[in-house]
Design a protein around this motif. Structure first.
Motif, PDB file in Angstrom:
ATOM      1  N   LEU A  60       0.600  -1.247   0.055  1.00 20.33           N
ATOM      2  CA  LEU A  60       0.008  -0.060  -0.081  1.00 20.33           C
ATOM      3  C   LEU A  60       0.754   1.344   0.128  1.00 20.33           C
ATOM      4  O   LEU A  60       0.290   2.492  -0.387  1.00 20.33           O
ATOM      5  N   VAL A  61       1.979   1.180   0.545  1.00 24.59           N
ATOM      6  CA  VAL A  61       2.830   2.261   0.665  1.00 24.59           C
ATOM      7  C   VAL A  61       3.927   2.405  -0.502  1.00 24.59           C
ATOM      8  O   VAL A  61       4.055   3.379  -0.987  1.00 24.59           O
ATOM      9  N   GLU A  62       4.748   1.426  -0.622  1.00 24.14           N
ATOM     10  CA  GLU A  62       5.581   1.503  -1.531  1.00 24.14           C
ATOM     11  C   GLU A  62       5.433   1.141  -3.092  1.00 24.14           C
ATOM     12  O   GLU A  62       6.306   1.111  -3.746  1.00 24.14           O
ATOM     13  N   SER A  63       4.308   0.646  -3.247  1.00 22.68           N
ATOM     14  CA  SER A  63       3.984   0.090  -4.717  1.00 22.68           C
ATOM     15  C   SER A  63       2.676   0.843  -5.223  1.00 22.68           C
ATOM     16  O   SER A  63       2.004   1.715  -4.361  1.00 22.68           O
ATOM     17  N   ALA A  64       2.426   0.903  -6.189  1.00 21.20           N
ATOM     18  CA  ALA A  64       1.355   1.341  -6.966  1.00 21.20           C
ATOM     19  C   ALA A  64      -0.036   0.410  -6.778  1.00 21.20           C
ATOM     20  O   ALA A  64      -0.741  -0.192  -7.685  1.00 21.20           O
ATOM     21  N   ARG A  65      -0.374   0.198  -5.748  1.00 19.95           N
ATOM     22  CA  ARG A  65      -1.376  -0.650  -5.167  1.00 19.95           C
ATOM     23  C   ARG A  65      -2.373  -0.119  -4.192  1.00 19.95           C
ATOM     24  O   ARG A  65      -1.832   1.042  -3.409  1.00 19.95           O
ATOM     25  N   LEU A 260      -3.046   2.497 -10.426  1.00 17.00           N
ATOM     26  CA  LEU A 260      -2.596   1.057  -9.881  1.00 17.00           C
ATOM     27  C   LEU A 260      -1.908   0.302 -10.943  1.00 17.00           C
ATOM     28  O   LEU A 260      -2.202   0.482 -12.183  1.00 17.00           O
ATOM     29  N   THR A 261      -1.111  -0.376 -10.507  1.00 17.11           N
ATOM     30  CA  THR A 261      -0.614  -1.470 -11.278  1.00 17.11           C
ATOM     31  C   THR A 261      -0.567  -2.710 -11.160  1.00 17.11           C
ATOM     32  O   THR A 261      -0.332  -3.140  -9.791  1.00 17.11           O
ATOM     33  N   PRO A 262      -1.379  -3.632 -11.748  1.00 15.39           N
ATOM     34  CA  PRO A 262      -1.984  -4.754 -11.610  1.00 15.39           C
ATOM     35  C   PRO A 262      -0.929  -5.850 -11.122  1.00 15.39           C
ATOM     36  O   PRO A 262       0.181  -5.660 -11.687  1.00 15.39           O
ATOM     37  N   PRO A 263      -1.116  -6.727 -10.178  1.00 12.67           N
ATOM     38  CA  PRO A 263      -0.016  -7.758  -9.577  1.00 12.67           C
ATOM     39  C   PRO A 263       0.067  -8.640 -10.892  1.00 12.67           C
ATOM     40  O   PRO A 263      -0.722  -8.895 -11.831  1.00 12.67           O
ATOM     41  N   ALA A 264       1.182  -9.489 -10.774  1.00 10.98           N
ATOM     42  CA  ALA A 264       1.494 -10.427 -11.579  1.00 10.98           C
ATOM     43  C   ALA A 264       0.458 -11.602 -11.636  1.00 10.98           C
ATOM     44  O   ALA A 264      -0.196 -11.836 -10.510  1.00 10.98           O
ATOM     45  N   GLY A 265       0.062 -11.957 -12.819  1.00  9.62           N
ATOM     46  CA  GLY A 265      -0.958 -13.125 -12.668  1.00  9.62           C
ATOM     47  C   GLY A 265      -2.397 -12.454 -12.876  1.00  9.62           C
ATOM     48  O   GLY A 265      -3.396 -13.343 -13.126  1.00  9.62           O
ATOM     49  N   PHE A 266      -2.463 -11.041 -12.779  1.00  9.08           N
ATOM     50  CA  PHE A 266      -3.899 -10.514 -12.942  1.00  9.08           C
ATOM     51  C   PHE A 266      -4.251 -10.765 -14.762  1.00  9.08           C
ATOM     52  O   PHE A 266      -3.570 -10.472 -15.433  1.00  9.08           O
ATOM     53  N   ARG A 267      -5.410 -11.142 -14.879  1.00  9.46           N
ATOM     54  CA  ARG A 267      -6.092 -11.371 -16.141  1.00  9.46           C
ATOM     55  C   ARG A 267      -7.384 -10.456 -16.248  1.00  9.46           C
ATOM     56  O   ARG A 267      -8.214 -10.850 -15.504  1.00  9.46           O
ATOM     57  N   PRO A 268      -7.465  -9.473 -17.158  1.00 11.69           N
ATOM     58  CA  PRO A 268      -8.783  -8.790 -17.090  1.00 11.69           C
ATOM     59  C   PRO A 268     -10.098  -9.631 -17.479  1.00 11.69           C
ATOM     60  O   PRO A 268      -9.826 -10.362 -18.268  1.00 11.69           O
TER      61      PRO A 268
END
Length: 273
Positions: A60-65, A260-268
């Motif tokens: 939440l702090v160091e990433s675009a999440r 937001l930058t989606p995490p690895a494994g995210f599929r729209p």
């Protein structure tokens, strides 16, 4: 580990006085709500969000999440305690949208905050997300109305004479006062928060298996539902709706409108027929 306050304050664009006062609590609460989006991308890809403070800070702090209620309010509680506030972690039931006979499980987390030298408590909730969410903490005084940026809230007590009075957060809407969440003052150990978080992320009928992203802005509110519908709400309540036609548009939207930058494994997700 303790939360890195400097990184956190940079993340939410806050440079206020760090003394544990009511003014600090109010401004921090608003800055957090405006600064970190609400999202459930981890749950959508089949993962259970971690409530470990190291992981919360990394995400939440160091990433675009962003995150959902257990993540937001766990992080905010750690920040407040570092500053000298006393915090009680609580769980409650979301009543918004529930049918009259329906009693939902305790899948929402809130905080009761005490300010040094100030009587009473304040309800903090930086993890509700939607257009009726609290921008600032509520004094825990039954029936007292509080308005911030056009949003009107109050707390009411149910079963006040019973062994565990129920506090209900209500928001003022077009049809009058509407229940939002309900909770009791029983202190909730971290182990129980972890259990509630796991249930919310894994229960087959949990609504969080649908993509659900929100961002509160000073100029309105953004909602992304199912990855197919984007709703902008202006400060006056005017709504505009855009249907998302392809995965590339969705990824662009997550970046440009929600940060937001989606995490690895995210599929729209694909549009429902």
């Amino acid at each position: 580990m303790t939360v890195d306050l400097d990184k956190y304050f940079t993340r939410i664009a806050w440079d206020g006085d760090r003394a544990p006062t009511l003014a600090t609590l109010r401004s921090l609460h608003r800055a957090h709500v405006l600064g970190i989006p609400f999202e459930n991308l981890d749950v959508v890809i089949g993962e259970v969000p971690s409530l470990d403070l190291r992981d919360l800070q990394a995400k939440l702090v160091e990433s675009a999440r962003g995150g959902y209620c257990f993540e937001h309010n766990s992080l905010f509680a750690a920040v407040l305690e570092r500053l000298g506030f006393a915090v009680r972690r609580l769980t409650g039931r979301v009543r918004a949208g529930a049918r009259p006979w329906e009693e939902r499980p305790r899948t929402h987390m809130v905080l009761a905050v005490e300010i040094p030298g100030v009587p009473g408590r304040y309800l903090a909730d930086v993890g509700y997300g939607n257009t009726g969410a609290l921008l600032e903490p509520l004094p825990m005084v039954p029936g007292q109305e509080h308005e911030t940026a056009g949003r009107r809230h109050r707390l009411v007590l149910e079963e006040a004479d019973g062994p565990a009075p129920i506090w209900v957060v209500q928001v003022r809407g077009s049809g009058g006062w509407q229940d939002q969440t309900a909770f009791t003052m029983d202190r909730v150990p971290v182990a129980d928060l972890v259990l509630g978080n796991w249930f919310t992320a894994t229960y087959p009928r949990s609504p969080f298996h649908r993509l659900y992203v929100q961002r509160t802005l000073a100029t309105g509110h953004h909602l992304l539902l199912d990855g197919t519908t984007f709703v902008r709400t202006a400060p006056d309540g005017t709504r505009s709706v855009r249907e998302i036609e392809n995965p590339g548009d969705l990824r662009d939207l997550l970046h440009t409108e929600f940060g937001l930058t989606p995490p690895a494994g995210f599929r729209p997700p694909t549009r429902r027929a």
